[in-house]
Design an enzyme around this catalytic site. Sequence first.
Site, PDB file in Angstrom:
ATOM      1  N   HIS A  88      19.284 105.056  49.925  1.00 45.15           N
ATOM      2  CA  HIS A  88      20.094 104.668  51.082  1.00 45.15           C
ATOM      3  C   HIS A  88      20.941 105.857  51.502  1.00 45.15           C
ATOM      4  O   HIS A  88      21.590 106.492  50.670  1.00 45.15           O
ATOM      5  CB  HIS A  88      21.021 103.487  50.746  1.00 45.15           C
ATOM      6  N   ASP A 167      26.931  89.194  54.910  1.00 47.07           N
ATOM      7  CA  ASP A 167      27.286  90.557  55.314  1.00 47.07           C
ATOM      8  C   ASP A 167      27.087  90.749  56.805  1.00 47.07           C
ATOM      9  O   ASP A 167      27.900  91.401  57.474  1.00 47.07           O
ATOM     10  CB  ASP A 167      26.456  91.585  54.542  1.00 47.07           C
ATOM     11  N   ARG A 174      34.091  92.852  61.224  1.00 45.66           N
ATOM     12  CA  ARG A 174      34.828  94.093  60.899  1.00 45.66           C
ATOM     13  C   ARG A 174      34.757  95.077  62.056  1.00 45.66           C
ATOM     14  O   ARG A 174      35.703  95.795  62.338  1.00 45.66           O
ATOM     15  CB  ARG A 174      34.241  94.717  59.635  1.00 45.66           C
ATOM     16  N   SER A 189      29.094  95.769  51.362  1.00 47.09           N
ATOM     17  CA  SER A 189      28.151  95.525  52.449  1.00 47.09           C
ATOM     18  C   SER A 189      26.816  96.236  52.182  1.00 47.09           C
ATOM     19  O   SER A 189      25.740  95.620  52.213  1.00 47.09           O
ATOM     20  CB  SER A 189      28.774  96.023  53.759  1.00 47.09           C
ATOM     21  N   LYS A 193      22.998  94.324  50.302  1.00 47.76           N
ATOM     22  CA  LYS A 193      21.650  94.335  50.893  1.00 47.76           C
ATOM     23  C   LYS A 193      20.665  95.037  49.965  1.00 47.76           C
ATOM     24  O   LYS A 193      19.521  94.598  49.808  1.00 47.76           O
ATOM     25  CB  LYS A 193      21.697  95.018  52.264  1.00 47.76           C
TER      26      LYS A 193
END
Length: 430
Positions: A88, A167, A174, A189, A193
């Site tokens: 990621h 999320d 947010r 968050s 995932k």
Amino acid sequence: MTAVEAFDAVDVIRAKRDGGAVAEPALRWMVDAYTRGYVADSQMAAFAMAVLLNGMTRDEIRVMTDAMIASGERMSFAGLGKPTVDKHSTGGVGDKITLPLAPLVASFGVAVPQLSGRGLGHTGGTLDKLESIPGWRAALSNDEMFAQLRDMGAVICAAGSGLAPADKKLYALRDVTGTVEAIPLIASSIMSKKIAEGTDALVLDVKFGSGAFMQDVDRARELARTMVALGTDSGVSTTALLTDMNTPLGLAIGNANEVRESVEVLAGGGPADVVELTVALAREMLALAGQPDADVEAALQDGRAMDAWRAMIIAQDGDPDAALPAPNETHTVTATEDGFVTGMEALPFGIAAWRLGAGRARAQDPVLHAAGIDLHVKPGDQVAAGQPLFTLLGEDDSRFDRALEALDGAWTIGPDAPERTPLVLERITA
Ligand code: URA
């Protein structure tokens, strides 16, 4: 008869507002009740602001993440018979690393389930880039994804809406309440995932600098440490690299041009920084998958990574040999003096590419696949007056002025070569 709720949102908000830690059952309830619509947006916004101001303990972040995972489906690749490793990136300008990285790692027999997103604002989205390839399809069913991982090893596809729906709702809230920047909320968050996706291991590319989500290096380090701890606590082997995003990555910023550059890397060439980061992340991923000595560079040079790329694109109905969309209009900016390129700021280049149509302002907008910027030089390069620095790529020339406005002052040329700074600043492990 309506069920009696176990906790009161106001008590939870007050506890966090006053600097305390919220006990596990209350925090789990808060996330669940918000997802069900019992806790109102206004209450969750107040709670998010209290988290932003007062932080969360490691245990609270773990519970928050776990509660968001529990709000949706949890995938499992246990039946694949091979290790799974994901990557990621917190996102940046010209960050196309997923494209060469996933097939490269898969060429070592490791499964790479890369659930990706579309771009919003100045950072591009992996799916937008791949959709430049004629025919390529981002949406796969879970069964198709599993079969592709089993047969090919690499899959890059859209994340289904079933993963961590809490999320999705909280992130949108947010976004409009000034609470995106809370590190506990960013970490939970992202990691909810990734953990829900069911990967065995995860490598995080946490970026700092002008084109990054976290501009400040100390905050980026804190985010990286928090996410590594979260992954580890959840049984996902996690490491992070802290990488520099002050300068665009590679020479291509856009969509089709980023695919082209990724294919150059898979063919054993490509810009040095893209190769360096691809290799560094691949080594981390393969080490977590039990292959610490894998010769990653060899797989780029001898065609194994390219074979895996072609198989991955074909499996999703893309044609790896098809011509990519090309711009109708271009505009090249040249150096006005002799010297060294001393800086190219990632953020204005990202904004300019976005204004050219490579990115979107609203989630529902399309992107122009041929739009973007090709850099011809990078910081440290010597240039002569009149030499091309970069070229704007557009569908027509109507967007060039706005893009050039964003680029005002974005690059500098000076008499001396700038000091080299490392691309990979630090490695963060549990
Ligand atoms: N990306 C995410 O998925 N969540 C955040 O909170 C920030 C970036």
